[in-house]
Motif scaffolding. Sequence first.
Motif, PDB file in Angstrom:
ATOM      1  N   ALA A  61       0.830  -1.208   0.000  1.00  0.00           N
ATOM      2  CA  ALA A  61       0.000   0.000   0.000  1.00  0.00           C
ATOM      3  C   ALA A  61       0.863   1.255   0.000  1.00  0.00           C
ATOM      4  O   ALA A  61       0.567   2.224  -0.702  1.00  0.00           O
ATOM      5  CB  ALA A  61      -0.930  -0.009   1.211  1.00  0.00           C
ATOM      6  N   ALA A  62       1.936   1.240   0.763  1.00  0.00           N
ATOM      7  CA  ALA A  62       2.836   2.399   0.808  1.00  0.00           C
ATOM      8  C   ALA A  62       3.525   2.620  -0.536  1.00  0.00           C
ATOM      9  O   ALA A  62       3.744   3.759  -0.940  1.00  0.00           O
ATOM     10  CB  ALA A  62       3.876   2.207   1.907  1.00  0.00           C
ATOM     11  N   MET A  63       3.828   1.531  -1.233  1.00  0.00           N
ATOM     12  CA  MET A  63       4.469   1.662  -2.543  1.00  0.00           C
ATOM     13  C   MET A  63       3.495   2.182  -3.593  1.00  0.00           C
ATOM     14  O   MET A  63       3.913   2.806  -4.567  1.00  0.00           O
ATOM     15  CB  MET A  63       5.064   0.325  -2.966  1.00  0.00           C
ATOM     16  N   MET A  64       2.204   1.932  -3.408  1.00  0.00           N
ATOM     17  CA  MET A  64       1.215   2.395  -4.374  1.00  0.00           C
ATOM     18  C   MET A  64       0.826   3.856  -4.147  1.00  0.00           C
ATOM     19  O   MET A  64       0.279   4.492  -5.047  1.00  0.00           O
ATOM     20  CB  MET A  64      -0.023   1.509  -4.304  1.00  0.00           C
ATOM     21  N   LEU A  65       1.104   4.392  -2.980  1.00  0.00           N
ATOM     22  CA  LEU A  65       0.716   5.763  -2.653  1.00  0.00           C
ATOM     23  C   LEU A  65       1.338   6.803  -3.599  1.00  0.00           C
ATOM     24  O   LEU A  65       0.632   7.706  -4.058  1.00  0.00           O
ATOM     25  CB  LEU A  65       1.041   6.071  -1.193  1.00  0.00           C
ATOM     26  N   PRO A  66       2.632   6.726  -3.930  1.00  0.00           N
ATOM     27  CA  PRO A  66       3.177   7.703  -4.884  1.00  0.00           C
ATOM     28  C   PRO A  66       2.487   7.651  -6.255  1.00  0.00           C
ATOM     29  O   PRO A  66       2.237   8.691  -6.861  1.00  0.00           O
ATOM     30  CB  PRO A  66       4.653   7.327  -4.998  1.00  0.00           C
ATOM     31  N   ALA A  67       2.172   6.448  -6.739  1.00  0.00           N
ATOM     32  CA  ALA A  67       1.485   6.327  -8.033  1.00  0.00           C
ATOM     33  C   ALA A  67       0.104   6.973  -7.950  1.00  0.00           C
ATOM     34  O   ALA A  67      -0.317   7.673  -8.872  1.00  0.00           O
ATOM     35  CB  ALA A  67       1.366   4.858  -8.434  1.00  0.00           C
TER      36      ALA A  67
END
Length: 185
Positions: A163-169
């Motif tokens: 989820a944290a990795m998808m936040l920038p996208a």
Amino acid sequence: MRYSQLLKFITPHRNTLLLIVVLLLLVTATNLANPLFAGKLTDALLTREESRQFTVGFILIAWLSLLLVRAIFSVASGYLVGSTGAKVSAELRRRVYEHMQILPLAWFQERKQGDMLSLLSSDAEAISRFVTNTVVQLLPQLMTLLFAFLVMAWLDPLVALVAAMMLPAYTIVTKLIGRKIRPIS
């Protein structure tokens, strides 16, 4: 309208807006406590009576008290949001009207009457809603997001990492869409 211009309308109401933020944070805190009470109630219902930490009745009374407190905070914040929004909107309309009084007649002849009416009514209301709904809700929403992420990390660190990795996208896509929508709005 630039943010610096918008601050001129917010500044006289900063104490009320701060109170609204505090009330909304309290509403958020009570919302975030609901799963705790649900878990305690479930534990109390599934364990034997002699090994319960709290009685079912106590948990239900505490949970109902929490819901009552949340309702009080919600009503108070809703009232303050409504009254502050009306004041900001009225002040904005007054300033727009005063400014229109000093404009040359040619300015009015170049524009449609509906544009001026929209400026005085719906545009002023939209700015007021932005102040009282969007700006004021920012901190409670961030608190909810942070708490949800912390719970997610506690329950399943891998899911939290994804989820944290998808936040920038998500942020980039939102910015790109916002750039296209902003001129239209």
